[in-house]
Design a protein around this motif. Structure first.
Motif, mmCIF file in Angstrom:
data_model
loop_
_atom_site.group_PDB
_atom_site.id
_atom_site.type_symbol
_atom_site.label_atom_id
_atom_site.label_comp_id
_atom_site.label_asym_id
_atom_site.label_seq_id
_atom_site.Cartn_x
_atom_site.Cartn_y
_atom_site.Cartn_z
ATOM 1 N N ASP A 177 -2.908 -7.540 3.176
ATOM 2 C CA ASP A 177 -2.280 -6.636 2.207
ATOM 3 C C ASP A 177 -3.420 -5.876 1.532
ATOM 4 O O ASP A 177 -4.399 -6.484 1.110
ATOM 5 C CB ASP A 177 -1.490 -7.455 1.180
ATOM 6 C CG ASP A 177 -0.600 -6.582 0.321
ATOM 7 O OD1 ASP A 177 0.628 -6.784 0.348
ATOM 8 O OD2 ASP A 177 -1.137 -5.694 -0.394
ATOM 9 N N SER A 178 -3.288 -4.556 1.479
ATOM 10 C CA SER A 178 -4.394 -3.757 0.930
ATOM 11 C C SER A 178 -4.114 -3.259 -0.478
ATOM 12 O O SER A 178 -4.882 -2.457 -1.014
ATOM 13 C CB SER A 178 -4.666 -2.561 1.848
ATOM 14 O OG SER A 178 -4.889 -3.003 3.155
ATOM 15 N N THR A 179 -3.006 -3.694 -1.069
ATOM 16 C CA THR A 179 -2.682 -3.191 -2.414
ATOM 17 C C THR A 179 -3.579 -3.863 -3.457
ATOM 18 O O THR A 179 -3.878 -5.059 -3.345
ATOM 19 C CB THR A 179 -1.200 -3.445 -2.759
ATOM 20 O OG1 THR A 179 -0.948 -4.846 -2.650
ATOM 21 C CG2 THR A 179 -0.264 -2.716 -1.814
ATOM 22 N N ASP A 214 -0.447 -2.690 6.527
ATOM 23 C CA ASP A 214 -0.858 -1.701 5.526
ATOM 24 C C ASP A 214 0.186 -0.599 5.572
ATOM 25 O O ASP A 214 0.259 0.169 6.532
ATOM 26 C CB ASP A 214 -2.257 -1.186 5.896
ATOM 27 C CG ASP A 214 -2.777 -0.139 4.918
ATOM 28 O OD1 ASP A 214 -1.963 0.473 4.192
ATOM 29 O OD2 ASP A 214 -4.004 0.073 4.910
ATOM 30 N N LYS A 215 1.023 -0.563 4.548
ATOM 31 C CA LYS A 215 2.160 0.356 4.540
ATOM 32 C C LYS A 215 1.793 1.725 3.969
ATOM 33 O O LYS A 215 2.628 2.628 3.960
ATOM 34 C CB LYS A 215 3.299 -0.234 3.688
ATOM 35 C CG LYS A 215 3.801 -1.580 4.169
ATOM 36 C CD LYS A 215 4.732 -1.399 5.344
ATOM 37 C CE LYS A 215 5.424 -2.682 5.726
ATOM 38 N NZ LYS A 215 6.116 -2.558 7.004
ATOM 39 N N LYS A 216 0.561 1.854 3.437
ATOM 40 C CA LYS A 216 0.246 3.068 2.680
ATOM 41 C C LYS A 216 -0.726 4.019 3.367
ATOM 42 O O LYS A 216 -0.620 5.229 3.214
ATOM 43 C CB LYS A 216 -0.351 2.667 1.324
ATOM 44 C CG LYS A 216 0.612 1.874 0.450
ATOM 45 C CD LYS A 216 0.832 2.539 -0.919
ATOM 46 C CE LYS A 216 2.041 1.980 -1.641
ATOM 47 N NZ LYS A 216 1.809 0.648 -2.199
ATOM 48 N N SER A 217 -1.689 3.499 4.113
ATOM 49 C CA SER A 217 -2.768 4.348 4.626
ATOM 50 C C SER A 217 -2.285 5.309 5.710
ATOM 51 O O SER A 217 -1.314 5.051 6.418
ATOM 52 C CB SER A 217 -3.899 3.485 5.184
ATOM 53 O OG SER A 217 -4.429 2.685 4.168
ATOM 54 N N THR A 233 5.196 -10.295 -3.182
ATOM 55 C CA THR A 233 4.480 -9.503 -2.176
ATOM 56 C C THR A 233 5.412 -8.542 -1.448
ATOM 57 O O THR A 233 5.008 -7.465 -1.030
ATOM 58 C CB THR A 233 3.791 -10.439 -1.148
ATOM 59 O OG1 THR A 233 3.045 -11.416 -1.864
ATOM 60 C CG2 THR A 233 2.880 -9.677 -0.220
#
Ligand code: TZP
Ligand code: MG
Length: 228
Positions: free
Chosen positions: A15-17, A45-48, A141
């Motif tokens: 998880d990258s948050t 990674d849902k954002k990058s 999470t």
């Protein structure tokens, strides 16, 4: 690495948050976790953006290869193809298993999230290599209050896998930590079928010392308690 021989016992999902990773470097966290005994890694990674995903996945793959541990990519077959890692993990809202298999081929590892017996049945018939059963316990999470299945839900899934003599591997996910890992791993037994492992995010990624956290969890999931 033959996919039949993959050890799913301690499966790390990244998880990258900032709330979970903090200011740490994801590759350093993963390497520490591998030293501690993590046996499988999923880059989630849902954002990058795609470029950044590929760059990080490449760095992660260099690390996981050193430890002979597979790297799977959450959702993104294109990223898995770009970095030539071992496979993907898909959820019920992602591309179908058939599409992923067509793109990646028979040697790739494909895992599917399942929350119901119907989803489990479809994943098994569709040729999933493993299923991620969950969400076991509510967790900050992942905001997923719809699919909390508890230990009883896990037992039902294992009963299905056992009675259908399925070879599909199984891990549980959602709210698993050092306080409940042993219970999840060993109390979920249904006849001869046990889980193949537990998957965790925050129990390792958010830990002060990911190596120590992984070592602790690895011991718990590999050692059946006396009552089991
Ligand atoms: N899928 C179901 S629950 C979950 C995912 C990716 C998150 C699990 O995170 P944690 O921190 O191990 O509870
Ligand atoms: Mg997904």
């Amino acid at each position: 690495m033959r996919k039949q021989d993959v050890d799913y016992s301690l499966y790390l999902v990244t998880d990258s948050t900032p709330a979970i990773l903090g200011t740490k470097d994801i590759c350093q966290v993963v390497e520490a976790a591998l030293k501690g005994g993590v046996t499988c890694v999923q880059y989630r990674d849902k954002k990058s953006e795609t470029g950044a995903l590929i760059e990080t996945a490449r760095r992660l793959h260099a690390v996981t290869k050193k430890y002979h541990v597979p790297l799977l990519i959450n959702d993104r077959v294109d990223v898995a193809l770009a970095v030539e890692c071992e496979g993907v993990h898909i959820g019920q809202d992602d591309m179908t298993l058939a599409t992923a298999r067509k793109s990646l081929g028979q040697d790739a590892i494909i895992g599917v999230t399942v929350s119901t017996l119907e989803e489990l049945d479809t994943a098994c018939r569709g040729g999933a290599d493993y299923v991620g059963i969950g969400t076991v316990f509510a967790t900050p999470t992942k905001d997923d209050t719809k699919h909390i299945i508890g230990i009883v839900g896990v037992q039902q899934m294992l009963f299905y896998l056992s009675s259908s003599r399925s070879k599909v591997k199984s891990v549980c996910i959602g709210g698993i930590n050092a306080a409940n890992a042993s219970q999840v791993m060993w109390q979920s037994m249904a006849k001869e079928k046990t889980l193949d492992g537990v998957a965790v995010v925050s129990a390792i990624v958010a830990a002060e010392d990911p190596e120590v956290a992984a070592r602790d969890l690895a011991r718990l999931v590999k050692t059946p308690p006396a009552f089991a």
